[in-house]
Design a protein around this motif. Structure first.
Motif, mmCIF file in Angstrom:
data_model
loop_
_atom_site.group_PDB
_atom_site.id
_atom_site.type_symbol
_atom_site.label_atom_id
_atom_site.label_comp_id
_atom_site.label_asym_id
_atom_site.label_seq_id
_atom_site.Cartn_x
_atom_site.Cartn_y
_atom_site.Cartn_z
ATOM 1 N N ARG A 150 0.927 -0.814 -0.127
ATOM 2 C CA ARG A 150 0.224 -0.485 0.245
ATOM 3 C C ARG A 150 0.628 1.298 -0.146
ATOM 4 N NH1 ARG A 150 -4.676 -1.218 -0.176
ATOM 5 N NH2 ARG A 150 -5.830 -3.519 0.375
ATOM 6 N N ASP A 187 -4.445 -4.797 -4.043
ATOM 7 C CA ASP A 187 -5.512 -5.238 -4.175
ATOM 8 C C ASP A 187 -5.351 -5.998 -5.770
ATOM 9 O OD1 ASP A 187 -6.517 -3.464 -1.694
ATOM 10 O OD2 ASP A 187 -6.947 -1.966 -3.676
ATOM 11 N N ASN A 189 -4.985 -5.422 -8.401
ATOM 12 C CA ASN A 189 -5.222 -4.482 -10.102
ATOM 13 C C ASN A 189 -4.046 -4.327 -10.210
ATOM 14 O OD1 ASN A 189 -8.068 -4.360 -9.504
ATOM 15 N ND2 ASN A 189 -7.409 -2.493 -7.593
#
Ligand code: ADP
Ligand code: ASP
Ligand code: MG
Length: 442
Positions: A150, A187, A189
């Motif tokens: 993140r 995530d 993606n």
């Protein structure tokens, strides 16, 4: 095992791809990281801009130009018809995908999907070319193992586990070809390591597999002592320490992505910069050894914003700096240079995304002045702040309008902030004085 990364120019023409094949065909297992063919990522960025601006016809026309470029390449490169057919089918799939996105509304995810296609294309083409040439090469899909967390940092645990798994699962090969630049986000993606990120891919992989060496093959014979695009008579530096290379890359030397050195420095894995078009040239070896002192190289980073924050009360008033830094922390905006006086603090940022909000918050307790379009000119070398000639630098720069100076923050770096319009002149002046022994000092 070696990790070798080849940049856009190195895979940008059939002639250069042949050079790459000759470089990697030798003994030993290796992982080869490829960028997109030169100009491709810029073209994909333009296509996504076209989509963002609703310029559909322009997007289609740009997609078509890029399509033709790839078709011409495989036509020249591949002469076995089944391989040409297979690669042609893949290219068609990619470009059908791009065309199908033209009517979609723009998002960051769409941008990431579009810009990732360049590396997917170049690696597919190149791995089939190696097969045609009888080399035992396999495609190692970066999206099966490369992931950031993140904070945008490599997720080393995930990468380690999955890279080894993927290597075990696919058929054994001498050469594994993988995509630079692209990755997954936390995530799952599709994301990327930012422009120029294939260098970073190579050192992340190098650190995870504990490579003997990471080689970065590009279109120039190593790390030069100044930006060759701005200054004449630059030359390659044969050795740089990790610290020197990290400072130069961070402060704008385009030859390396800013984070390139980070993953390998702690494991002492050397990085060698080499020229694909001239493999016999020595290039630059980056490792933990220190060679010489004094100013070794100069780099510059553009589009810097300077912020002057003047205390309504005295700067000494306790808690003032804390309040300032907390605001930058809140907006996750990192500060590059910083200077202080009794009543004011000047600092620079290169990411101005939250400039408006930061300024609004600062104005609650200080006077704020903003200067945009600045450049940081950074002089790097081991212990340069102690070098006998360094003080003369300030006389050399008497004709340049310097907005800020940072001296002593580290022993290896002196940074000057100048207007972007003065950058090239500053680079040239410092270069003549430092590297060409031109006495500008009266
Ligand atoms: P690649 O596509 O191989 O990653 P890049 O274009 O990203 O190549 O980086 C190589 C280019 O970086 C060189 O062609 C040169 O113009 C530019 N460059 C800027 N500063 C330096 C420097 N200090 N030393 C060498 N090259 C530099
Ligand atoms: N193709 C990507 C770019 O142009 C990554 C790279 O070349 O390193 O930014
Ligand atoms: Mg690059």
């Amino acid at each position: 095992m070696l990790v070798l990364k080849f940049g856009g120019t190195s895979v940008g023409s059939v002639e250069n791809m042949t050079n790459v094949k000759n470089i990697i065909r030798g003994e030993g297992k290796k992982i080869v990281v490829l960028s997109a063919m030169s100009g491709t990522t810029n073209a994909l960025v333009n296509i996504s801009e076209n989509i963002k601006n609703g310029e559909k016809e322009m997007a289609i026309s740009n997609i078509d130009t890029l399509y033709q470029k790839h078709l011409v390449t495989i036509d020249e490169l591949l002469h076995k018809s089944e391989l040409k057919q297979e690669v042609g089918n893949y290219i068609n799939l990619v470009f059908d995908f791009l065309k199908s996105r033209v009517n979609e509304s723009y998002s960051e995810l769409l941008y990431n999907k579009i810009v990732s296609q360049g590396e997917l294309l170049s690696t597919f083409i190149f791995s089939h070319y190696l097969t045609q040439e009888g080399l035992n090469a396999r495609l190692l899909p970066a999206l099966d193992f490369m992931r950031i967390d993140r904070n945008g940092d490599p997720d080393n645990f995930y990468i380690h586990r999955n890279l080894n798994r993927v290597i075990d699962e696919i058929l054994p090969a001498d050469i594994y070809i993988t995509q630079g630049f692209i990755c997954l986000d936390a995530d799952g993606n599709i994301a990327n390591l930012e422009r120029g990120g294939s260098d970073y891919t190579a050192t992340i992989i190098g650190s995870v597999i504990n490579a003997d060496e990471v080689q970065i093959w590009t279109d120039i014979d190593g790390f030069h002592n100044n930006d060759p695009r701005c200054v004449e008579n630059t030359h390659a530096i044969s050795n740089l320490s990790f610290d020197e290379a990290a400072e130069l890359a961070y402060f704008g030397a385009k030859i390396l992505h800013p984070q390139t050195v980070m993953p390998v420095r702690k494991f002492d894995i050397p990085v060698r910069l080499k020229n694909t078009m001239s493999p016999e040239a020595h290039g630059t070896l980056i490792n933990s050894e220190i060679h010489g002192d004094g100013i070794k190289a100069i780099a510059a980073k553009d589009n810097i914003t300077a912020i002057k924050i003047k205390s309504a009360r005295m700067l000494q008033a306790h808690g003032f700096l804390k309040k300032v830094f907390e605001i930058f922390e809140k907006y996750e905006t990192s500060i590059d240079m910083i200077t202080t006086s009794e009543i004011a603090i000047s600092l620079t940022i290169d990411d101005a995304t939250y400039l408006k909000s930061i300024t609004e918050e600062l104005k609650k307790f200080a006077l704020v002045a903003i200067d945009q379009n600045q450049s940081i000119v950074c002089l790097v070398g081991h212990s340069i702040i102690f070098h006998e000639d360094t003080h003369k630098l300030f006389q050399v720069l008497k004709d340049v309008n310097i907005r800020m100076i940072s001296y002593g923050g580290s022993n290896n770096n002196i940074s000057l902030l100048v207007h972007m319009d003065d950058k090239v002149a500053t680079l040239k002046k410092v270069h003549s004085y430092v590297f060409e022994a031109v006495s500008l000092v009266s």
